[in-house]
Scaffold this motif. Structure first.
Motif, PDB file in Angstrom:
ATOM      1  N   TYR A 172      17.688  36.649  16.935  1.00  0.00           N
ATOM      2  CA  TYR A 172      19.038  36.276  16.490  1.00  0.00           C
ATOM      3  C   TYR A 172      19.375  37.098  15.262  1.00  0.00           C
ATOM      4  O   TYR A 172      18.603  37.157  14.305  1.00  0.00           O
ATOM      5  CB  TYR A 172      19.066  34.780  16.168  1.00  0.00           C
ATOM      6  N   GLY A 184      29.076  39.992   9.697  1.00  0.00           N
ATOM      7  CA  GLY A 184      30.369  39.515   9.229  1.00  0.00           C
ATOM      8  C   GLY A 184      31.367  40.647   9.355  1.00  0.00           C
ATOM      9  O   GLY A 184      31.285  41.625   8.608  1.00  0.00           O
ATOM     10  N   GLU A 235      34.025  33.434   9.132  1.00  0.00           N
ATOM     11  CA  GLU A 235      33.500  33.584   7.771  1.00  0.00           C
ATOM     12  C   GLU A 235      34.259  34.657   6.992  1.00  0.00           C
ATOM     13  O   GLU A 235      34.633  34.467   5.832  1.00  0.00           O
ATOM     14  CB  GLU A 235      32.008  33.952   7.835  1.00  0.00           C
ATOM     15  N   LYS A 236      34.479  35.786   7.644  1.00  0.00           N
ATOM     16  CA  LYS A 236      35.129  36.895   6.936  1.00  0.00           C
ATOM     17  C   LYS A 236      36.602  36.607   6.693  1.00  0.00           C
ATOM     18  O   LYS A 236      37.197  37.106   5.737  1.00  0.00           O
ATOM     19  CB  LYS A 236      34.929  38.202   7.709  1.00  0.00           C
ATOM     20  N   ASP A 284      30.684  39.912   0.875  1.00  0.00           N
ATOM     21  CA  ASP A 284      29.330  40.484   0.865  1.00  0.00           C
ATOM     22  C   ASP A 284      29.312  41.948   0.444  1.00  0.00           C
ATOM     23  O   ASP A 284      28.387  42.424  -0.163  1.00  0.00           O
ATOM     24  CB  ASP A 284      28.663  40.330   2.241  1.00  0.00           C
ATOM     25  N   TRP A 286      18.755  30.110   6.304  1.00  0.00           N
ATOM     26  CA  TRP A 286      17.566  29.677   7.069  1.00  0.00           C
ATOM     27  C   TRP A 286      16.746  28.707   6.231  1.00  0.00           C
ATOM     28  O   TRP A 286      16.322  27.653   6.698  1.00  0.00           O
ATOM     29  CB  TRP A 286      16.721  30.889   7.490  1.00  0.00           C
ATOM     30  N   GLY A 340      23.215  38.962  13.182  1.00  0.00           N
ATOM     31  CA  GLY A 340      24.677  38.885  13.212  1.00  0.00           C
ATOM     32  C   GLY A 340      25.333  39.814  12.233  1.00  0.00           C
ATOM     33  O   GLY A 340      24.673  40.583  11.518  1.00  0.00           O
ATOM     34  N   THR A 394      30.718  36.763  12.814  1.00  0.00           N
ATOM     35  CA  THR A 394      31.336  35.647  12.079  1.00  0.00           C
ATOM     36  C   THR A 394      32.754  36.015  11.620  1.00  0.00           C
ATOM     37  O   THR A 394      33.024  36.193  10.442  1.00  0.00           O
ATOM     38  CB  THR A 394      30.461  35.256  10.872  1.00  0.00           C
ATOM     39  N   GLN A 442      20.538  36.929   3.607  1.00  0.00           N
ATOM     40  CA  GLN A 442      20.904  35.835   4.510  1.00  0.00           C
ATOM     41  C   GLN A 442      19.905  34.680   4.464  1.00  0.00           C
ATOM     42  O   GLN A 442      20.095  33.654   5.122  1.00  0.00           O
ATOM     43  CB  GLN A 442      21.018  36.349   5.956  1.00  0.00           C
ATOM     44  N   GLN A 446      26.543  29.131  11.195  1.00  0.00           N
ATOM     45  CA  GLN A 446      25.555  30.224  11.187  1.00  0.00           C
ATOM     46  C   GLN A 446      24.160  29.704  11.549  1.00  0.00           C
ATOM     47  O   GLN A 446      23.390  30.389  12.216  1.00  0.00           O
ATOM     48  CB  GLN A 446      25.529  30.954   9.828  1.00  0.00           C
ATOM     49  N   GLN A 490      25.678  37.073  16.514  1.00  0.00           N
ATOM     50  CA  GLN A 490      26.845  36.303  16.072  1.00  0.00           C
ATOM     51  C   GLN A 490      27.774  37.169  15.215  1.00  0.00           C
ATOM     52  O   GLN A 490      27.348  37.721  14.199  1.00  0.00           O
ATOM     53  CB  GLN A 490      26.370  35.111  15.247  1.00  0.00           C
ATOM     54  N   ALA A 531      16.893  40.292   9.629  1.00  0.00           N
ATOM     55  CA  ALA A 531      18.146  40.419   8.868  1.00  0.00           C
ATOM     56  C   ALA A 531      17.824  40.805   7.428  1.00  0.00           C
ATOM     57  O   ALA A 531      16.699  40.595   6.961  1.00  0.00           O
ATOM     58  CB  ALA A 531      18.917  39.095   8.872  1.00  0.00           C
TER      59      ALA A 531
HETATM   60  N1  TRP Z   1      26.811  35.988   7.473  1.00  0.00           N
HETATM   61  C1  TRP Z   1      26.466  37.283   8.003  1.00  0.00           C
HETATM   62  C2  TRP Z   1      27.279  38.375   7.280  1.00  0.00           C
HETATM   63  O1  TRP Z   1      28.155  38.107   6.529  1.00  0.00           O
HETATM   64  C3  TRP Z   1      26.689  37.382   9.489  1.00  0.00           C
HETATM   65  C4  TRP Z   1      25.617  36.666  10.254  1.00  0.00           C
HETATM   66  C5  TRP Z   1      25.765  35.573  11.058  1.00  0.00           C
HETATM   67  C6  TRP Z   1      24.248  37.005  10.297  1.00  0.00           C
HETATM   68  N2  TRP Z   1      24.600  35.223  11.614  1.00  0.00           N
HETATM   69  C7  TRP Z   1      23.629  36.068  11.170  1.00  0.00           C
HETATM   70  C8  TRP Z   1      23.488  38.016   9.700  1.00  0.00           C
HETATM   71  C9  TRP Z   1      22.251  36.125  11.440  1.00  0.00           C
HETATM   72  C10 TRP Z   1      22.132  38.077   9.972  1.00  0.00           C
HETATM   73  C11 TRP Z   1      21.527  37.131  10.822  1.00  0.00           C
HETATM   74  O2  TRP Z   1      27.023  39.541   7.470  1.00  0.00           O
END
Ligand code: TRP
Length: 403
Positions: free
Chosen positions: A93, A97, A132-133, A4, A244, A95, A129, A240, A215, A127, A236
């Motif tokens: 919610y 990475g 993911e990373k 990212d 959703w 998050g 992640t 992202q 996610q 969250q 967010a």
């Molecule tokens: N995938 C997002 C990132 O790489 C991390 C993430 C997980 C996130 N859940 C989320 C970001 C919900 C925003 C909202 O940064």
């Protein structure tokens, strides 16, 4: 697929005729982003003045991020507000990475999320992640991304979230709790959907192919843990949205949950010419752990919308609209609209020169970073009051089980 934070190298020319030439995906943000176009492409809705008025009614004010359209697009926000007005609470919610240190650009959605938590009394599920990373990096081990998640949580705590209402987890540390929900999401998501939404290819690792289910699962986690449906609002950055749009909102009705609502933000620009603030160009990003000296240097070396000479600048005025320094005031360092307008007018009227403007920004940025750093240091004592993990069980914090 790229990480990212990897801005491309070819997003350098702000005046590029090809300003339509940009890419926004969860892993790549390149070029001069046309945010209006994204609304059409993603099929989201603009945050209208009607919605802003509803915020004013509920909270008594309109946050600068809303007034300035930094949070500018949404899905189902009207629905969330209507439910709230009718006495039904939602949870938040968002998050991160954990691929490296946190910079100011990362803080924008967090600051706004904390504001929403305060105003609406909402719980936050956050969250990290780490999986993911690990998948998307050639260099980071899984242990490293977990450690970075803990480091990044300090930045999150420093923003001031309420420990009683905030639940932070890493994917690897909470998967026993999450897995059943992720499995349900995965069962209702075909590879062809995931491919269409995320551009997966045959060479994509299967960890990443499953990851969207993880996610998306968090959208339903509180409803599962509490045993009744709670609406979800996700503040967010707009990159992202595919999670959703393509996954969570598609499966929600099939699993008997509410579709999650979103508020989408723009990216804080970097201090270079064009492009978002990015960890892969550290000289143009201000990290929360940068020293005073480093912050000063980065700001003073920033690209600006200034003219070639002082004489020209006084005659023609600066180009605030393309200036990262002005944008920093706009995003974070001048909340008063009247003062912001004064900076804009003085710049474009040729009265404020770049050197002075940068000095003023450097001192504000240093103050912000120093205050954040002190809170971040203090947060080290409080990590266990925020982290939930499988071992602590359900929504119990580590501090409740580790003595
Ligand atoms: N995938 C997002 C990132 O790489 C991390 C993430 C997980 C996130 N859940 C989320 C970001 C919900 C925003 C909202 O940064």
């Amino acid at each position: 697929m790229r990480k990212d934070d990897e801005n491309s190298k070819d997003d350098e020319n702000l005046d590029s005729k090809n300003s339509d030439d940009f890419v926004v995906t969860p892993w790549t943000v390149q070029g001069q982003v046309d945010y209006d176009k994204l609304v059409d492409e993603f099929g989201t809705s603009r945050i209208t003045s009607d919605i802003l008025e509803r915020f004013r009614k509920i909270t008594g004010e309109i946050h600068p991020f809303l007034r300035r359209k930094i949070f500018y697009s949404h899905r189902d926000l009207d629905d969330i507000l209507k439910r709230y007005e009718n006495g039904e609470k939602f949870f938040l919610y968002t998050g991160r990475g954990p691929s490296g240190g946190v910079h100011l650009g990362h803080l924008i959605p967090w600051i706004f999320t904390k504001y929403l938590q305060d105003k609406f009394g909402a719980e936050l599920y956050f969250q990290m992640t780490d999986d993911e990373k690990y998948y998307t990096s050639d260099k980071l081990s899984l242990d490293k991304t977990y450690d970075l998640a803990m480091e990044n949580t300090l930045d999150l705590i420093a923003i001031g979230f309420d420990p009683k209402k905030t639940f932070v987890f890493t994917d690897t540390g909470y998967m026993k709790t999450m897995y059943g929900i992720a499995a349900k999401v995965a069962k209702h998501t075909t590879f062809s959907t995931a491919k269409a939404v995320f551009g997966f290819e045959n060479s994509t690792g299967i960890g990443m192919i499953f990851f969207p289910a993880i996610q998306a699962a968090t959208c339903f986690l509180p409803s599962v843990l509490k045993g009744y449906n709670i609406p979800c609002l996700i503040p967010a950055a707009i990159d992202q949205d595919p999670y959703w749009r393509g996954i969570a909102r598609e499966v929600a009705p099939k699993l008997g949950f509410y579709k999650p609502a979103q508020m989408h933000s723009k990216f804080m620009p970097g201090l270079g010419q064009g492009g978002k603030m990015s960890a892969s160009q550290p000289e143009t990003a201000i990290f929360t752990t940068d020293s005073e000296k480093t912050v000063q240097e980065k700001v003073m070396l920033s690209f600006t919308g200034g003219r070639a000479t002082q004489i020209e600048q006084r005659k023609l005025g600066g180009q605030a609209d393309i200036c990262p320094v002005y944008n920093y005031y706009y995003f974070l360092f001048e909340p008063e609209d009247i003062e912001l307008k004064r900076i804009y007018d003085d710049c474009t009227g040729g009265r404020l020169l770049c050197g002075d403007c940068k000095l003023m920004l450097a001192s504000r940025t240093k103050k912000f970073v120093a205050e954040h750093a002190a809170k971040r240091e203090a947060a080290k004592e409080h990590l266990d009051e925020f982290i939930v993990e499988d071992e602590s069980g359900g929504l119990k914090k580590r501090s409740e089980t580790r003595h």
